[in-house]
Write an enzyme that holds these catalytic residues in place. Structure first.
Site: not given
Ligand code: NAP
Ligand code: G4F
Length: 323
Positions: A124, A126, A148
């Site tokens: 990520s 992050e 995280y």
């Molecule tokens: P998400 O929608 O939150 O999905 C997370 C998945 O992980 C869900 O299927 C959840 O299952 C499963 N999970 C959580 N804990 C588990 C456990 N102990 N054992 C087995 N499964 C488990 O996340 P996403 O946005 O699709 O992201 C996918 C991956 O990419 C994650 O690793 C996230 O950290 C990473 N990532 C995401 C972003 C982004 O912007 N979306 C960016 C960079 C990296 P349940 O449905 O049962 O909760």
């Molecule tokens: O949407 P966010 O919660 O995503 P964040 O923290 O960037 O993390 C996501 O992206 C990562 C990749 O860079 C992934 F690895 C991670 O798993 C996840 O998918 O927040 C985005 C921004 C933050 O700066 C937060 O402070 O939005 C700001 N924000 C402002 N108001 C808020 C809010 N975020 C959330 N969730 N809720 C608010 O009300």
């Protein structure tokens, strides 16, 4: 013979898009799901009869060894994680167990059962946290700002370490934020677009948010899962930044989302300190040049199209729920 792939986190946003992509490519797709008292398959309901769902948990290595022995996949995509940054301060140990040590458990299961399996780790942006250079590239030093982010740094380096120690085909995609109509409601993009839809329908008076100044590099999830697949098709494993190269503030996201529903955001958005974070990542913007050059990856959807797509999908969702 069809290739076999296992996706951990198949019920999540990315898991559902990746499963679609692999099915389209002719794969036999298995998805690991954890046991829960209620079924949580909304994102994969439309393809559920084409996926082999297997029970397992990142907290339990035995379950993963057994799954790999049973399925014998050629590719494993490790997408499962506790993925919500804010929750990681409230549940730092669980986040570490799942998002950090969980990666070791999957890698070790791969090494034990079949070291020829190709492995993808969902790293990520992050990890860059308090960014050390702009834009961020594969060699930018990490400075995570949340439990995280710290857990993801561990997951990233254990992937590199298993690649170097055991010669695994293990790649890590350093993905910047990617969103879609399937994004969880707690993440800011979906919180805003769903909030806009509810306000437009007269179901909600205001939208409480935290830091509007934070900047993110937001792309479309379906574009990003293509990069995951491309990484595992390369002869050599490697690490890649996947991003759009553009950054936008939360405030811009809010303005655009409300405008898409002909609403003035200033009438509805209120600041709520509960959504501020103990340490913030102020700015993320990635340079995807390596992914574009080596993988031939490109994104199709830009920020404005993404916001429009999400607002329209949430308006349709809220209307269907009302009906
Ligand atoms: P998400 O929608 O939150 O999905 C997370 C998945 O992980 C869900 O299927 C959840 O299952 C499963 N999970 C959580 N804990 C588990 C456990 N102990 N054992 C087995 N499964 C488990 O996340 P996403 O946005 O699709 O992201 C996918 C991956 O990419 C994650 O690793 C996230 O950290 C990473 N990532 C995401 C972003 C982004 O912007 N979306 C960016 C960079 C990296 P349940 O449905 O049962 O909760
Ligand atoms: O949407 P966010 O919660 O995503 P964040 O923290 O960037 O993390 C996501 O992206 C990562 C990749 O860079 C992934 F690895 C991670 O798993 C996840 O998918 O927040 C985005 C921004 C933050 O700066 C937060 O402070 O939005 C700001 N924000 C402002 N108001 C808020 C809010 N975020 C959330 N969730 N809720 C608010 O009300």
């Amino acid at each position: 013979m069809a290739k076999r792939a296992l996706i951990t986190g198949v019920t999540g946003q990315d898991g559902s898009y990746l499963a679609e992509l692999l099915l389209d490519q002719g794969y036999e797709v298995s998805g690991m799901v954890r046991r829960s008292s209620t079924i949580n398959f909304e994102r994969i309901a439309h393809i559920q009869d084409r996926i082999n769902l297997v029970a397992g948990d990142l907290l339990d290595e035995v379950s993963m060894i057994n799954i790999l022995k049973e399925i014998r996949p050629q590719e494993v995509y490790n997408l499962a994680a506790q993925s919500f940054v804010q929750t990681s301060w409230n549940q730092p140990v669980l986040t570490g167990e799942t998002t950090a040590l969980g990666v070791t458990r999957v890698l070790d299961a791969v090494r034990t059962v079949d070291p020829e399996i190709r492995f993808y780790q969902a790293s990520s942006s992050e990890m860059f946290g308090k960014v050390q250079e702009v834009p961020q590239v594969e060699t930018t030093p990490f400075y995570p700002r949340s439990p995280y982010g710290v857990a993801k740094v561990y997951g990233h380096w254990i992937t590199v370490n298993y690649r170097e120690s055991y010669d695994l085909h293990a790649s890590s995609g350093i993905l910047f934020n990617h969103e879609s109509p399937r994004r969880g409601l707690e993440f800011v993009t979906r919180k805003v677009t769903h909030g806009v839809a509810r306000i437009a329908a007269g179901l909600q008076d205001n939208l409480a948010l935290g830091n509007l100044d934070a900047q993110r590099d937001w792309g479309f999830a379906a574009d990003y899962v293509r990069a995951m697949w491309l990484m595992l098709q390369q002869d050599q494993p490697d690490d890649y930044v996947v991003a759009t190269g553009e950054t936008h503030s939360v405030k811009e996201l809010v303005e655009l989302s409300f405008a898409a529903a002909d609403l003035d955001w200033e009438k509805y958005v209120v600041m709520d300190e509960r959504f501020l974070r103990p340490a913030e990542v102020d700015l993320l913007v990635g340079d995807p040049a390596k992914a574009e050059k080596v993988l031939g990856w490109h994104r199709d959807v830009d920020f404005a199209q993404l916001v429009q797509m999400m607002v329209e999908a949430d308006i349709a969702l809220v209307k269907s729920q009302q009906a």
